[in-house]
Design a protein around this motif. Structure first.
Motif, PDB file in Angstrom:
ATOM      1  N   VAL A  22       0.850  -1.194   0.000  1.00 46.62           N
ATOM      2  CA  VAL A  22       0.000   0.000   0.000  1.00 46.62           C
ATOM      3  C   VAL A  22       0.886   1.244   0.000  1.00 46.62           C
ATOM      4  CG1 VAL A  22      -1.790   1.255   1.223  1.00 46.62           C
ATOM      5  CG2 VAL A  22      -1.800  -1.238   1.203  1.00 46.62           C
ATOM      6  N   THR A  23       0.791   1.977  -1.098  1.00 48.65           N
ATOM      7  CA  THR A  23       1.639   3.163  -1.219  1.00 48.65           C
ATOM      8  C   THR A  23       0.762   4.403  -1.290  1.00 48.65           C
ATOM      9  OG1 THR A  23       1.558   2.972  -3.595  1.00 48.65           O
ATOM     10  CG2 THR A  23       3.423   1.929  -2.514  1.00 48.65           C
ATOM     11  N   TRP A  24       1.362   5.530  -1.113  1.00 43.08           N
ATOM     12  CA  TRP A  24       0.622   6.782  -1.151  1.00 43.08           C
ATOM     13  C   TRP A  24      -0.066   6.979  -2.500  1.00 43.08           C
ATOM     14  CZ3 TRP A  24      -2.183   9.572   1.470  1.00 43.08           C
ATOM     15  CH2 TRP A  24      -2.413  10.922   1.211  1.00 43.08           C
ATOM     16  N   PRO A  25       0.650   6.775  -3.647  1.00 38.27           N
ATOM     17  CA  PRO A  25      -0.038   6.951  -4.934  1.00 38.27           C
ATOM     18  C   PRO A  25      -1.246   6.013  -5.083  1.00 38.27           C
ATOM     19  CG  PRO A  25       2.327   6.772  -5.262  1.00 38.27           C
ATOM     20  CD  PRO A  25       2.088   6.503  -3.818  1.00 38.27           C
ATOM     21  N   LEU A  26      -1.118   4.795  -4.542  1.00 35.68           N
ATOM     22  CA  LEU A  26      -2.244   3.865  -4.640  1.00 35.68           C
ATOM     23  C   LEU A  26      -3.451   4.420  -3.886  1.00 35.68           C
ATOM     24  CD1 LEU A  26      -3.446   1.023  -5.358  1.00 35.68           C
ATOM     25  CD2 LEU A  26      -2.534   0.225  -3.195  1.00 35.68           C
ATOM     26  N   LEU A  27      -3.198   4.903  -2.668  1.00 37.48           N
ATOM     27  CA  LEU A  27      -4.294   5.457  -1.873  1.00 37.48           C
ATOM     28  C   LEU A  27      -4.919   6.663  -2.557  1.00 37.48           C
ATOM     29  CD1 LEU A  27      -2.919   5.254   1.757  1.00 37.48           C
ATOM     30  CD2 LEU A  27      -4.624   3.827   0.654  1.00 37.48           C
ATOM     31  N   ARG A  29      -5.013   7.245  -5.620  1.00 36.67           N
ATOM     32  CA  ARG A  29      -5.778   6.804  -6.775  1.00 36.67           C
ATOM     33  C   ARG A  29      -7.132   6.234  -6.338  1.00 36.67           C
ATOM     34  NH1 ARG A  29      -3.110   3.034 -11.388  1.00 36.67           N
ATOM     35  NH2 ARG A  29      -4.700   3.363 -12.944  1.00 36.67           N
ATOM     36  N   VAL A  30      -7.122   5.480  -5.240  1.00 33.21           N
ATOM     37  CA  VAL A  30      -8.370   4.919  -4.719  1.00 33.21           C
ATOM     38  C   VAL A  30      -9.324   6.063  -4.355  1.00 33.21           C
ATOM     39  CG1 VAL A  30      -9.396   3.693  -2.771  1.00 33.21           C
ATOM     40  CG2 VAL A  30      -7.353   2.768  -3.879  1.00 33.21           C
ATOM     41  N   PHE A  31      -8.777   7.053  -3.650  1.00 31.54           N
ATOM     42  CA  PHE A  31      -9.651   8.129  -3.200  1.00 31.54           C
ATOM     43  C   PHE A  31     -10.093   9.050  -4.339  1.00 31.54           C
ATOM     44  CE2 PHE A  31      -8.170   6.669   0.911  1.00 31.54           C
ATOM     45  CZ  PHE A  31      -9.406   6.573   1.549  1.00 31.54           C
ATOM     46  N   SER A  32      -9.367   8.999  -5.455  1.00 27.22           N
ATOM     47  CA  SER A  32      -9.784   9.849  -6.571  1.00 27.22           C
ATOM     48  C   SER A  32     -11.168   9.419  -7.076  1.00 27.22           C
ATOM     49  CB  SER A  32      -8.765   9.785  -7.696  1.00 27.22           C
ATOM     50  OG  SER A  32      -8.844   8.537  -8.333  1.00 27.22           O
ATOM     51  N   TYR A  33     -11.516   8.167  -6.833  1.00 26.46           N
ATOM     52  CA  TYR A  33     -12.842   7.718  -7.266  1.00 26.46           C
ATOM     53  C   TYR A  33     -13.950   8.273  -6.384  1.00 26.46           C
ATOM     54  CZ  TYR A  33     -10.881   4.752 -10.769  1.00 26.46           C
ATOM     55  OH  TYR A  33     -10.236   4.313 -11.892  1.00 26.46           O
ATOM     56  N   LEU A  34     -13.576   8.702  -5.180  1.00 26.83           N
ATOM     57  CA  LEU A  34     -14.586   9.259  -4.273  1.00 26.83           C
ATOM     58  C   LEU A  34     -14.822  10.742  -4.534  1.00 26.83           C
ATOM     59  CD1 LEU A  34     -13.371   7.630  -0.947  1.00 26.83           C
ATOM     60  CD2 LEU A  34     -15.504   7.130  -2.094  1.00 26.83           C
ATOM     61  N   LYS A  35     -13.851  11.344  -5.187  1.00 27.46           N
ATOM     62  CA  LYS A  35     -13.860  12.802  -5.367  1.00 27.46           C
ATOM     63  C   LYS A  35     -15.170  13.368  -5.928  1.00 27.46           C
ATOM     64  CE  LYS A  35      -9.646  15.405  -5.721  1.00 27.46           C
ATOM     65  NZ  LYS A  35      -8.422  15.435  -6.491  1.00 27.46           N
ATOM     66  N   PRO A  36     -15.715  12.764  -7.007  1.00 30.40           N
ATOM     67  CA  PRO A  36     -16.927  13.397  -7.554  1.00 30.40           C
ATOM     68  C   PRO A  36     -18.106  13.345  -6.586  1.00 30.40           C
ATOM     69  CG  PRO A  36     -16.035  11.723  -9.045  1.00 30.40           C
ATOM     70  CD  PRO A  36     -15.283  11.612  -7.775  1.00 30.40           C
ATOM     71  N   TYR A  37     -17.984  12.567  -5.536  1.00 31.87           N
ATOM     72  CA  TYR A  37     -19.147  12.379  -4.662  1.00 31.87           C
ATOM     73  C   TYR A  37     -18.926  12.944  -3.264  1.00 31.87           C
ATOM     74  CZ  TYR A  37     -19.999   9.330  -8.559  1.00 31.87           C
ATOM     75  OH  TYR A  37     -20.157   8.862  -9.827  1.00 31.87           O
ATOM     76  N   ILE A  38     -18.110  13.985  -3.168  1.00 37.01           N
ATOM     77  CA  ILE A  38     -17.795  14.518  -1.837  1.00 37.01           C
ATOM     78  C   ILE A  38     -19.042  15.002  -1.070  1.00 37.01           C
ATOM     79  CG2 ILE A  38     -16.580  16.419  -0.642  1.00 37.01           C
ATOM     80  CD1 ILE A  38     -14.150  15.659  -2.230  1.00 37.01           C
ATOM     81  N   PRO A  39     -19.971  15.757  -1.698  1.00 41.72           N
ATOM     82  CA  PRO A  39     -21.150  16.192  -0.924  1.00 41.72           C
ATOM     83  C   PRO A  39     -21.921  15.000  -0.363  1.00 41.72           C
ATOM     84  CG  PRO A  39     -21.076  17.299  -3.050  1.00 41.72           C
ATOM     85  CD  PRO A  39     -19.984  16.291  -3.066  1.00 41.72           C
ATOM     86  N   PHE A 333      -8.376  -3.356  -5.583  1.00 43.04           N
ATOM     87  CA  PHE A 333      -8.050  -2.129  -6.313  1.00 43.04           C
ATOM     88  C   PHE A 333      -6.802  -2.341  -7.170  1.00 43.04           C
ATOM     89  CE2 PHE A 333     -10.667   0.364  -3.238  1.00 43.04           C
ATOM     90  CZ  PHE A 333     -11.371   1.086  -4.175  1.00 43.04           C
ATOM     91  N   THR A 334      -5.797  -2.997  -6.591  1.00 40.41           N
ATOM     92  CA  THR A 334      -4.550  -3.170  -7.340  1.00 40.41           C
ATOM     93  C   THR A 334      -4.791  -3.969  -8.615  1.00 40.41           C
ATOM     94  OG1 THR A 334      -3.557  -3.345  -5.186  1.00 40.41           O
ATOM     95  CG2 THR A 334      -2.127  -3.775  -7.023  1.00 40.41           C
ATOM     96  N   ARG A 335      -5.606  -5.028  -8.487  1.00 36.87           N
ATOM     97  CA  ARG A 335      -5.877  -5.838  -9.686  1.00 36.87           C
ATOM     98  C   ARG A 335      -6.600  -5.012 -10.745  1.00 36.87           C
ATOM     99  NH1 ARG A 335      -6.740 -10.307  -6.283  1.00 36.87           N
ATOM    100  NH2 ARG A 335      -8.937  -9.817  -6.113  1.00 36.87           N
ATOM    101  N   ILE A 336      -7.530  -4.178 -10.311  1.00 39.19           N
ATOM    102  CA  ILE A 336      -8.270  -3.346 -11.277  1.00 39.19           C
ATOM    103  C   ILE A 336      -7.324  -2.335 -11.931  1.00 39.19           C
ATOM    104  CG2 ILE A 336     -10.079  -1.598 -11.485  1.00 39.19           C
ATOM    105  CD1 ILE A 336     -11.492  -3.087  -9.173  1.00 39.19           C
ATOM    106  N   PHE A 337      -6.481  -1.710 -11.098  1.00 38.57           N
ATOM    107  CA  PHE A 337      -5.567  -0.700 -11.647  1.00 38.57           C
ATOM    108  C   PHE A 337      -4.551  -1.319 -12.612  1.00 38.57           C
ATOM    109  CE2 PHE A 337      -6.309   2.028  -7.625  1.00 38.57           C
ATOM    110  CZ  PHE A 337      -7.478   2.501  -8.179  1.00 38.57           C
ATOM    111  N   GLU A 338      -4.209  -2.572 -12.345  1.00 44.10           N
ATOM    112  CA  GLU A 338      -3.275  -3.262 -13.242  1.00 44.10           C
ATOM    113  C   GLU A 338      -3.815  -3.249 -14.674  1.00 44.10           C
ATOM    114  OE1 GLU A 338      -1.416  -6.705 -10.762  1.00 44.10           O
ATOM    115  OE2 GLU A 338      -2.549  -7.494 -12.447  1.00 44.10           O
ATOM    116  N   TYR A 339      -5.093  -3.483 -14.798  1.00 42.94           N
ATOM    117  CA  TYR A 339      -5.709  -3.459 -16.132  1.00 42.94           C
ATOM    118  C   TYR A 339      -5.734  -2.047 -16.697  1.00 42.94           C
ATOM    119  CZ  TYR A 339      -7.415  -8.143 -17.110  1.00 42.94           C
ATOM    120  OH  TYR A 339      -7.500  -9.457 -17.444  1.00 42.94           O
TER     121      TYR A 339
END
Ligand code: ATP
Length: 608
Positions: A22-27, A29-39, A333-339
């Motif tokens: 688990v690295t900072w860029p991975l995290l 990237r994971v949280f970037s998917y939450l971004k559009p739904y912050i409210p 997440f890692t497997r998905i990002f691999e693709y």
């Protein structure tokens, strides 16, 4: 308390070995998917917090119910507190509903985004990706891994937060009342959660063993009771051996089943014993403190302590498995990002060319190519196909004929040399434009489940019925379609009409004709078609060859005769080129092929 996913709150050896870093860029990237739904996320967090706190409140009120209502014998206070508790519980449950809605809304939207992104990405992947990856793996990644992510967001994140809040609120409330009892509770809960977890682990490993045993039994049954298996048993008189093998597996199975069922009982017993142990200890310790040391501690306080304690088991157990959930989710997440990180092999140049008109000419100049770096397939291939002409590729199976045509629509890129279309290097052309100009009828024609009309319209969704009929007439398949009770609306594919190889190929010719490409590539089926089917296909392709630029991969003499030039391919090289009449006389590979294969067919055709 079972973990959120499948009741297994520990990692298997395999999961441990494959735990991602688990690295900072991975995290990020994971949280970037939450971004559009912050409210929505903020609303979800608020409702989680509020519902957890409100849910705790009735437990706190039990103290006052006991002290002021029951021991103080005050009916109005008792009624007031009971009513408040009741409404608090309703409020917390209602907020719980909102929380659940928000969780699943966010989780579904994130997976919606991920699935769309993944599908769009997969559509861009090159042919090689699909030939080298197992279709099952691709679909698993698309379905299971993304569903895993959805579960994490809707269950794990929410439960971590709500459990943490419950736990912290419970501890604060406990410490406010009596720090000794609170500390005791703090020790009791995790201590009693651990044996339950161990029992759960044992139970799971038994379930797994039982599953393996069931698989073994199924294997034995499949092997020995299938038509060929039973015959093998009979012919080798292996009945006694097979019986013993089955009996043994069956015995293991019942032993495991009994163990598994007992482990389940032990599991439940431990759960209930340990969870009831805690309150007893608190009553005891509370009693001792109240009677001997601190008379300010009331009965109500002790009741609150007990009530809070029993509320802590669940959250503590869940929090103990967070590590497991975390690793599993990061692995998903890692497997998905691999693709996602796989770049499509075939890339367009920055400003791709898109000629206005196309004449379908093809040029190969000193082309070398192989599917894998360690094995070269095509060697120094050069030829030209002028406008309106037809080139036929002939040669032994596996010599590289299909490989040559694969390079034209850029299913793969050359190692060396240039493939050009309309006089332009294919790598400089707009990929969609290039592919839209090429009509490929391959050996394995693929019709999807749907009506014949749907399959035809795939080439050009806006084609009219007249155009479809015209294309089918040219492809020699209209009469066949018209003879079906539902005509063009006849279902084909898995659940529809079973078509012969020849019929499928003619429908696929019609489909390509509707596309109206400037270059037609016809990869003749190698599998033997009956003479009638062959004739029908022949009649269909002859006029097409005559009217447009085309490449034919030919296995039959009759087709080759119409070509303007024949290229003889052997071991990935053009060994001869010319017209049929010249090549037959040349005494080379073509003559040999002709002798061996074509002549035989010619005789057969002559006879029929
Ligand atoms: P046929 O007449 O049997 O259709 P062909 O002349 O069209 O044969 P190709 O399909 O071009 O032959 O195959 C040429 C060689 O390339 C073969 O040895 C084959 O094993 C190899 N090959 C074909 N497709 C792939 C692939 N996707 N990955 C790796 N090797 C491949």
């Amino acid at each position: 308390m079972p973990g959120p996913r499948g009741g297994r709150n520990f990692l298997t050896e395999e999961e441990k070995a494959n735990a991602p870093e688990v690295t900072w860029p991975l995290l990020k990237r994971v949280f970037s998917y939450l971004k559009p739904y912050i409210p929505q996320l903020i609303l979800a967090l608020l409702s989680i917090g509020l519902s957890a706190v409100l849910d705790m409140y009735p437990s706190l009120l039990t103290g006052r119910i006991v002290d002021e209502g029951l021991i103080g014998r005050s009916m109005p206070i008792l009624i007031k507190l009971v009513v408040i508790s009741f409404f608090l519980k309703i409020a917390s449950n209602l907020i719980g509903v909102l929380q659940n809605y928000m969780n699943s809304w966010i989780a579904q939207h994130i997976t919606y985004d991920m699935r769309n992104q993944m599908f769009a990405h997969l559509l861009k992947m090159s042919n090689r990706f699909f030939t080298e990856n197992n279709q099952g793996d691709i679909i698993t990644r698309m379905n299971d891994d993304i569903s895993g992510v959805q579960q994490i967001i809707s269950n794990t994140f929410a439960s971590i937060l709500s459990n943490l809040i419950t736990l912290i609120a419970a501890l604060i409330a406990m410490y406010q009342r009596n720090y000794i009892l609170a500390t005791l509770a703090l020790i009791i809960v995790p201590l009693f959660s651990l044996p339950t977890r161990m029992a759960g682990k044992k139970r799971w490993s038994l379930t797994r063993e039982a599953q393996e045993c069931r698989d073994e039994i199924n294997g034995i049954l499949n092997e020995t009771l299938s038509v060929s298996g039973q015959l093998l048993v009979k012919l080798f008189t292996a009945e006694d051996r097979e019986y013993e093998r089955y009996r043994q597996a069956n015995e293991n199975m019942i032993k495991l089943n009994i163990k598994e069922s007992m482990a389940g009982r032990w599991f439940r017993m431990m759960m209930s014993t340990f969870t009831s142990f805690g309150p007893m200890l608190i009553y005891l310790a509370g009693g001792i403190i109240m009677m001997n040391y601190d008379s300010s501690l009331s009965v109500g306080d002790i009741t609150v302590m007990v009530s809070l304690l029993s509320r802590m088991y669940g959250p503590v157990n869940s929090l103990l498995s967070i590590g497991v959930e975390w690793i599993r989710s990061m692995a998903n997440f890692t497997r998905i990002f691999e693709y996602f990180d796989m770049e499509p092999e075939i890339q367009e140049v920055k400003k791709p060319l898109k000629p206005f008109d196309s004449n379908g000419t093809v040029n190969f100049v000193n082309v070398d190519f192989g599917y894998n770096p360690d094995r070269q397939i095509l060697k120094n291939i050069s030829f030209s196909l002028p406008k309106g002409k037809c080139v036929a590729l002939v040669g032994p199976s596996g010599s590289g004929k299909s490989t040559i045509v694969n390079l034209i629509p850029r299913l793969y890129d050359v190692w060396n040399g240039v493939v050009s279309f309309d006089g332009i290097d294919v790598r400089k052309l707009d990929l969609k434009w290039l592919r839209s100009q090429i009509g490929l009828v391959s050996q394995e024609t693929y019709l999807f489940s749907g009506t014949i009309k749907d399959n035809l319209l795939y080439a050009r969704p806006d084609a009219s019925m007249e155009e479809m009929i015209e294309a089918c007439k040219k492809a020699n398949i209209h009469d066949f379609i018209a003879a079906q009770p539902e005509g063009y609306d006849t279902m084909v594919g898995n659940r529809g009409l079973k078509l012969s190889g020849g019929e499928k190929q003619r429908i696929s010719i019609a489909r390509v004709l509707l596309k109206d490409p400037s270059l037609m590539i016809f990869d003749e089926a190698t599998s033997a078609l009956d003479t009638i089917s062959e004739d029908l296909i022949q009649q269909a392709i002859e006029p097409l060859i005559a009217e447009r630029t085309s490449i034919l991969i030919a296995h039959r003499l009759s087709t080759v005769l119409h070509a303007d030039e024949i290229l003889v391919i052997k071991d990935g090289e053009i060994v001869e080129k010319g017209k049929h009449s010249e090549l037959v006389k040349a005494g080379g590979v073509y003559t040999e092929l002709y002798e061996k294969q074509f002549k035989r067919l010619e005789v057969e055709e002559g006879k029929s």
